[in-house]
Design a protein around this motif. Sequence first.
Motif, PDB file in Angstrom:
ATOM      1  N   THR A   6      -8.380  -0.721  -6.577  1.00 56.90           N
ATOM      2  CA  THR A   6      -9.769  -1.117  -6.847  1.00 56.90           C
ATOM      3  C   THR A   6      -9.798  -2.266  -7.853  1.00 56.90           C
ATOM      4  N   ALA A   7     -10.507  -3.327  -7.505  1.00 58.14           N
ATOM      5  CA  ALA A   7     -10.680  -4.437  -8.456  1.00 58.14           C
ATOM      6  C   ALA A   7     -11.982  -4.225  -9.229  1.00 58.14           C
ATOM      7  N   GLU A  49     -11.164  -2.250  -2.495  1.00 61.36           N
ATOM      8  CA  GLU A  49     -12.591  -2.342  -2.835  1.00 61.36           C
ATOM      9  C   GLU A  49     -12.779  -3.076  -4.160  1.00 61.36           C
ATOM     10  N   ILE A  50     -14.021  -3.519  -4.372  1.00 55.72           N
ATOM     11  CA  ILE A  50     -14.350  -4.272  -5.592  1.00 55.72           C
ATOM     12  C   ILE A  50     -15.565  -3.628  -6.246  1.00 55.72           C
ATOM     13  N   GLY A  92     -17.353  -0.424 -15.704  1.00 59.36           N
ATOM     14  CA  GLY A  92     -16.670  -0.537 -14.413  1.00 59.36           C
ATOM     15  C   GLY A  92     -15.767   0.661 -14.158  1.00 59.36           C
ATOM     16  N   LEU A  93     -15.009   1.055 -15.170  1.00 58.24           N
ATOM     17  CA  LEU A  93     -14.080   2.189 -14.996  1.00 58.24           C
ATOM     18  C   LEU A  93     -14.833   3.478 -14.671  1.00 58.24           C
ATOM     19  N   LEU A 103      -7.416  -3.144 -10.907  1.00 54.07           N
ATOM     20  CA  LEU A 103      -7.065  -4.512 -11.301  1.00 54.07           C
ATOM     21  C   LEU A 103      -8.307  -5.089 -11.963  1.00 54.07           C
ATOM     22  N   ILE A 104      -8.245  -5.311 -13.260  1.00 56.99           N
ATOM     23  CA  ILE A 104      -9.416  -5.797 -13.995  1.00 56.99           C
ATOM     24  C   ILE A 104      -9.330  -7.327 -14.080  1.00 56.99           C
ATOM     25  N   HIS A 105     -10.393  -7.996 -13.628  1.00 56.23           N
ATOM     26  CA  HIS A 105     -10.318  -9.460 -13.518  1.00 56.23           C
ATOM     27  C   HIS A 105     -11.581 -10.112 -14.091  1.00 56.23           C
TER      28      HIS A 105
END
Length: 236
Positions: A6-7, A49-50, A92-93, A103-105
């Motif tokens: 998951t991004a 997924e994002i 987000g988490l 994946l944190i962007h």
Amino acid sequence: MDKKYTAIVLAAGKGTRMGSKTHKQYLLLNDKPVLYYSLKAFQDSDIDEIILVTGKDEVSYCQKEIVDKYRLTKVVKTVEGGAERYDSVFCGLQAVENTDYVLIHDGARPFLDGQILERCKKAVQKDGACVVGMPTKDTIKIADEKGYAADTPRRDLVWNIQTPQCFTYPLIYNAYKEMMSKRAEYQNQNITDDAMVVEYFSKHPVKLVEGSYRNIKITTPEDLQIAQLFVEELKK
Ligand code: CTP
Ligand code: MG
């Protein structure tokens, strides 16, 4: 069974250093918002997924004008962020359901590419925690409080850190949960990336993975000029 990735794409900042009226993640590069490019890199990869994290007043704009308009079908949720980057990451988490890796962007980092993502996936599978970066080109100096050079770290060991920053879900979630329970204590410590949270709240080592010198974060107006050149090249 295949692992799920998951991004979490961060776009809830105010872009103070850019100083533009429109928040920097929505400025246009070749007619498309900076954030579009960051999301598109995940859309075109095999990440599952994002989750998009934006400002309170930008949720519906992002959904309509970016996610729907460009058919970014991997965006499963658009959620509201918080005052600091780490608050937004925690939002987000908390929105993530059932995943193996996150994946944190930075949404303001539009030149992420598939090769970087492949390296991230391999490294996080092996090491459980990795962050993208590049060896520094400049000599780095640590200053003292009065603005004099106090120390010079060995250049070959100094990296400029980028995103994605990738972790097994329980590792990053638990580290963040602990920090957030002591948020008042940590709010003056300049927590600027996710690896720091893991370094503070776990003993798990964080692997450095090669990113790219193009994977810049749009921070000041100069970066936007460089980004214009990069998108022109992508068009060719
Ligand atoms: N970010 C976020 N929530 C915040 C702060 C930052 O989601 N409260 C996001 C930004 O939108 C950006 C990324 O985190 O994609 C990296 O942050 P940074 O470059 O510092 O962006 P800003 O905080 O917006 O800029 P500035 O620090 O200049 O105000
Ligand atoms: Mg910031």
